[in-house]
Write an enzyme that holds these catalytic residues in place. Structure first.
Site, short mmCIF file in Angstrom:
data_model
loop_
_atom_site.label_atom_id
_atom_site.label_comp_id
_atom_site.label_asym_id
_atom_site.label_seq_id
_atom_site.Cartn_x
_atom_site.Cartn_y
_atom_site.Cartn_z
N GLY A 305 9.78 -3.44 7.59
CA GLY A 305 9.77 -4.90 7.58
C GLY A 305 11.12 -5.50 7.90
O GLY A 305 12.10 -4.80 8.17
N ASP A 327 6.89 3.42 4.26
CA ASP A 327 6.13 2.21 4.63
C ASP A 327 4.71 2.62 5.00
O ASP A 327 4.48 3.78 5.38
CB ASP A 327 6.80 1.50 5.82
CG ASP A 327 6.45 0.02 5.89
OD1 ASP A 327 5.26 -0.32 5.79
OD2 ASP A 327 7.37 -0.80 6.04
N SER A 355 1.42 4.34 0.87
CA SER A 355 1.27 3.06 0.19
C SER A 355 1.88 3.12 -1.20
O SER A 355 1.75 4.13 -1.91
CB SER A 355 -0.22 2.69 0.08
OG SER A 355 -0.40 1.56 -0.74
N ALA A 377 11.25 -3.05 -1.16
CA ALA A 377 11.03 -4.24 -0.33
C ALA A 377 9.58 -4.38 0.12
O ALA A 377 9.23 -5.37 0.77
CB ALA A 377 11.94 -4.19 0.90
N LYS A 381 3.75 -11.05 1.39
CA LYS A 381 4.60 -12.23 1.16
C LYS A 381 4.05 -13.53 1.73
O LYS A 381 4.60 -14.59 1.47
CB LYS A 381 5.98 -11.97 1.76
CG LYS A 381 5.98 -11.85 3.28
CD LYS A 381 7.39 -11.74 3.81
CE LYS A 381 7.39 -11.80 5.33
NZ LYS A 381 8.75 -11.77 5.89
N LYS A 423 10.21 -18.09 -4.81
CA LYS A 423 8.85 -18.55 -5.12
C LYS A 423 8.36 -18.02 -6.46
O LYS A 423 7.31 -18.45 -6.96
CB LYS A 423 7.89 -18.16 -4.00
CG LYS A 423 8.19 -18.89 -2.69
CD LYS A 423 7.32 -18.39 -1.56
CE LYS A 423 7.60 -19.18 -0.28
NZ LYS A 423 9.00 -19.07 0.17
N LYS A 435 5.19 -12.07 -7.70
CA LYS A 435 6.58 -11.62 -7.68
C LYS A 435 7.25 -11.88 -9.05
O LYS A 435 8.14 -11.12 -9.46
CB LYS A 435 7.36 -12.32 -6.57
CG LYS A 435 6.87 -11.99 -5.17
CD LYS A 435 6.96 -10.51 -4.85
CE LYS A 435 8.35 -10.05 -4.55
NZ LYS A 435 8.41 -8.63 -4.11
#
Length: 626
Positions: A305, A327, A355, A377, A381, A423, A435
Site C-alpha cells: 500500500g 500483504d 491475510s 499498515a 480505509k 478518523k 481504528k
C-alpha cells in the site's frame, strides 16, 4: 554508401575545431604584422628589411607554439556558444604561458624585433583570441534574438519568478534553443537590488506583489517558478498569488538538481498540492531511526500500500538484517519487492502473500522469520465503502490487528507499531470506529505482554491510493467537474514520506501504550485546495472547470480531530510529535466484548454498528443504522 548519423555528428566538433584553429593562425599572422606596422606609424616602407625577415622567420614556429599552448589550455574544448568566465580565465592562462614561452624563445634564438612589438603584438593577439571565441556567442545570441522577434508562430509568453542561477539557466535556454517557441517576457524577483535590471536581456519588473500587474502588462500565458531554494512558506505565498492570475504554473526541480546543473525546460514539473500546504517537510531523526532498525528483522503488513511501501523504502535505507513484506495483494507487493531489489541489491528482503485475518498464516510467518519489529499498515480505509460493508471493516481492521498482535506477542516481537488515523477520534463512521478499536487493542495488549505496543495517528495522506488529490487532477484533466463533498469541509494533510517518518520515529520513542500524534499544522479547506489546483492548471473555477458539491458521504464529518480530550498531550524530543497518554480500560470486559463482536461478524449481523458503539462510547453512527 549512406553516411552514419553518429559519424556525421562526431565530425562537426572536429570541423569546428579546425576552423577555429585556422582563425587562430590568421590572427597570429595579422596581429604581429599589425604590431610591426603600428610601431612604424603605419608606414610599410618605413619598416626595415631586417625586421620583416625576422617576422617572416618566426611566424611559422610561433603559430605552432600558439596552437600547442591553446590545445594544452583546452581552448579548443569549450562550447563557445555559451562562453563565460571560465573560458575567459583559460584564455588569460594561455597567454600567460605564451608570454613565458615567447620570452624564452626570444632569449634563446636572439630574435631581433623592436621591444614594443612584443607587447603590442601580444595585446593584439589576446584581443583577437577573445574576439574569435566570444564573437560566436554574440552571433548566436543575435541570431536567437532575431528568431524570437521575427518568428511568425510564437507559442506563449513566459514569466520567470526568480532571477537567480536557476532563472538564468532557464532564460538562457529559452533564448538560445532552436526548438522552443515560447518567449520569456518578464522576470519577478523580491530582491530590490535586481529589480529594474535585466536577466539575459529580459526586464526584472518587480517583486511578488507585482505578479498580477505584470501578467496583464506583458500578456503572460504561463508562469515558471524558478526558486528551488525557497522555503515552503515562501513558495506557498508566491503560488497563492500566482493562482489568482489564471496562468498555469510550473516549477523547476529541487536544489540538488540545480547543484548538478540539471535545470532545463524538460525538467519542469507541475505544481503539487504539497507545495500549497505552506510548511516545511517534517523529518524524523535519521540517526535514531537507523539505530533501532539496523541489524533487526522488520516486518511490514500492508507492504504494497501507499504507507506500507514507503515504510519499506525508508526501512531499507536503515539497513535492517531482514525485511519481511506481508500483504494480501500480490501485484503491489511484487512491485515494491522489485523496486527494493533495484535500489538496495544487498538488502535481504522477502515478500509474503497472506491475510492478517488468518491466524495460522501469521503464526507460521512469525515462527519462521522471528521479526524484532512489526509495523502494521494493513487495513481497509475507504470510509464510504466501509459504511456499506461494516462487518468487513471490523473483520479486517479490528480482528486482523488483534490476531497479528497476539501472534507477535507469542513469538517475542520487541515492538509493534499500529498505523492509525485521525478518523479514530470521536468517529462518525465505522472505519474510524474500527481504528479506534485497533488502538484499544494495542493498548490492552501492551498491558498484558512484554511486547511494546504503540499506535501512530495522523491525518489524510497526499497522493495515497484513493486520496482526493489524484482524483482532482484526473477530473481537471478530463475537463471537470471537480467534485467536493461540502464547501466547508476541512482536513489535515501530510505527505507519505512525512507520515512514514513519523511512524518510524514513533517506533524509536515507543515504550508501550502510547498513541503518537503529529502536529500537522493548520487544517486545509478542501474547496480552497480544489480551486487553487484548478487555477494553477491554467483554468478558472466555475468558468472553465465547474466545482460541484456532492454532499457529505455516509459517515463523513466536516472536521477531523487528532486527539481525544481525555487523552492529554505530552511532547517528545521531536517538537512535531506528541504523545497521548493511555486511556484507562477494563481489559477483561473489553476481551469479552471482542469475543461477542467477532461472533457477530461471523454471523454477518446487521446491527454491527450498534455493537461497536457500545464498545467505543465516542462513536456516533448514523441513527438509521442503529
Amino acid at each position: 554508401m549512406p553516411h552514419s548519423p553518429s559519424l556525421h555528428r562526431s565530425s562537426k566538433p572536429l570541423q569546428r575545431t579546425i576552423f577555429i584553429g585556422i582563425l587562430d593562425i590568421l590572427s597570429v599572422v595579422l596581429c604581429w604584422f599589425a604590431a610591426l606596422w603600428l610601431r612604424f606609424d603605419f608606414q610599410f616602407s618605413a619598416i626595415p628589411g631586417l625586421y620583416l625577415n625576422e617576422y617572416a622567420t618566426m611566424l611559422l614556429p610561433w603559430c605552432a607554439v600558439v596552437i600547442l599552448v591553446f590545445a594544452v589550455c583546452r581552448l579548443y574544448n569549450s562550447i563557445w556558444g555559451f562562453a563565460g568566465a571560465d573560458e575567459l580565465l583559460r584564455v588569460i592562462g594561455a597567454f600567460c604561458l605564451l608570454f613565458a614561452v615567447g620570452f624564452l624563445l626570444v632569449t634563446l634564438f636572439d630574435v631581433t624585433l623592436p621591444r614594443s612589438c612584443y607587447i603590442i603584438g601580444m595585446a593584439f593577439h589576446f584581443l583577437a583570441t577573445l574576439a574569435i571565441r566570444f564573437a560566436y556567442r554574440l552571433l548566436r545570441n543575435v541570431r536567437a534574438q532575431w528568431r524570437h522577434f521575427s518568428a511568425t508562430k510564437r507559442e506563449k509568453n513566459i514569466m520567470l519568478i526568480g532571477a537567480g542561477e536557476a532563472g538564468r539557466m532557464l532564460a538562457t535556454e529559452f533564448f538560445t534553443s532552436n526548438h522552443l517557441r515560447d518567449t520569456v517576457v518578464c522576470v519577478i524577483d523580491d530582491d530590490p537590488a535586481k529589480q529594474g535590471k535585466r536577466l539575459c536581456g529580459v526586464p526584472i519588473v518587480g517583486g511578488r506583489e507585482d505578479i498580477p500587474k505584470a501578467v496583464k502588462d506583458y500578456g503572460v500565458d504561463k508562469i515558471i517558478f524558478a526558486i528551488p531554494t525557497a522555503t515552503a512558506g515562501v513558495r506557498k505565498a508566491i503560488l497563492d498569488i500566482c493562482s489568482t492570475t489564471g496562468c498555469p504554473v510550473q516549477l523547476v526541480p529541487g536544489i540538488y538538481q540545480l547543484a548538478g546543473g540539471d535545470v532545463s525546460v524538460s525538467t519542469l514539473r507541475e505544481v503539487s498540492v504539497e507545495e500549497l500546504l505552506g510548511r516545511d517537510p517534517i523529518c524524523g531523526d535519521a540517526e535514531e531511526i537507523t539505530a533501532y532498525i539496523k541489524g533487526k528483522t522488520v516486518m511490514v503488513t500492508g507492504a504494497g500500500g501507499s504507507i506500507g511501501s514507503e515504510l519499506c523504502r525508508q526501512i531499507a535505507r536503515a539497513k535492517p538484517k531482514q525485511l519481511v513484506l506481508f500483504d494480501i495483494y500480490e501485484n503491489s507487493t511484487y512491485e515494491i519487492q522489485l523496486e527494493l531489489e533495484r535500489a538496495h541489491p544487498a538488502l535481504s528482503a522477502v515478500a509474503l502473500i497472506g491475510s492478517v485475518r488468518n491466524t495460522e498464516r501469521l503464526r507460521a510467518v512469525m515462527k519462521q522469520y522471528a521479526p524484532d519489529i512489526v509495523f502494521h499498515a494493513a487495513a481497509h480505509k475507504h470510509v464510504p465503502l466501509m459504511e456499506t460493508s461494516p462487518n468487513e471493516a471490523i473483520k479486517n481492521n479490528v480482528f486482523g490487528t488483534y490476531k497479528l498482535a497476539r501472534a507477535a506477542a507469542e513469538h517475542g516481537v520487541k515492538r509493534f507499531v499500529l498505523i492509525s488515523t485521525d478518523k479514530a477520534v470521536n468517529p462518525t463512521n465505522i472505519m474510524g470506529a474500527s481504528k479506534r478499536l485497533c488502538e484499544m487493542v494495542v493498548q490492552m495488549m501492551n498491558r498484558t505482554c512484554e511486547t511494546e505496543f504503540a499506535a501512530v495517528r495522523f491525518g489524510n495522506v497526499l497522493g495515497s491510493n484513493g486520496s482526493v488529490i489524484p482524483l482532482f487532477k484526473r477530473q481537471i484533466a478530463a475537463g471537470g467537474p471537480v467534485t467536493v463533498t461540502h464547501p466547508d469541509i476541512v482536513r489535515y494533510f501530510m505527505t507519505i514520506p512525512e507520515a512514514v517518518s513519523l511512524v518510524l520515529q514513533a517506533g524509536h520513542y515507543a515504550r508501550g501504550g502510547e498513541i503518537f500524534v503529529l502536529d500537522m499544522g493548520e487544517p486545509v479547506k478542501i474547496d480552497d485546495m480544489a480551486r487553487k489546483l484548478i487555477r494553477l492548471s491554467g483554468y478558472e473555477p466555475d468558468v472553465d472547470i465547474r466545482v460541484e458539491y456532492t454532499g457529505l458521504r455516509p459517515g463523513e464529518k466536516l472536521f477531523e480531530e487528532l486527539l481525544m480530550a481525555e487523552e492529554g498531550l505530552k511532547s517528545t524530543a521531536n517538537r512535531r510529535i506528541h504523545i497521548g497518554k493511555p486511556i484507562d480500560m477494563n481489559d477483561e470486559l473489553f476481551k469479552e466484548q471482542l469475543e461477542k463482536l467477532e461472533e457477530a461478524c461471523r454471523q454477518e449481523r446487521a446491527d454491527i454498528k450498534r455493537l461497536v458503539a457500545q464498545m467505543v462510547p465516542t462513536y456516533t453512527p448514523p441513527k438509521d443504522t442503529l
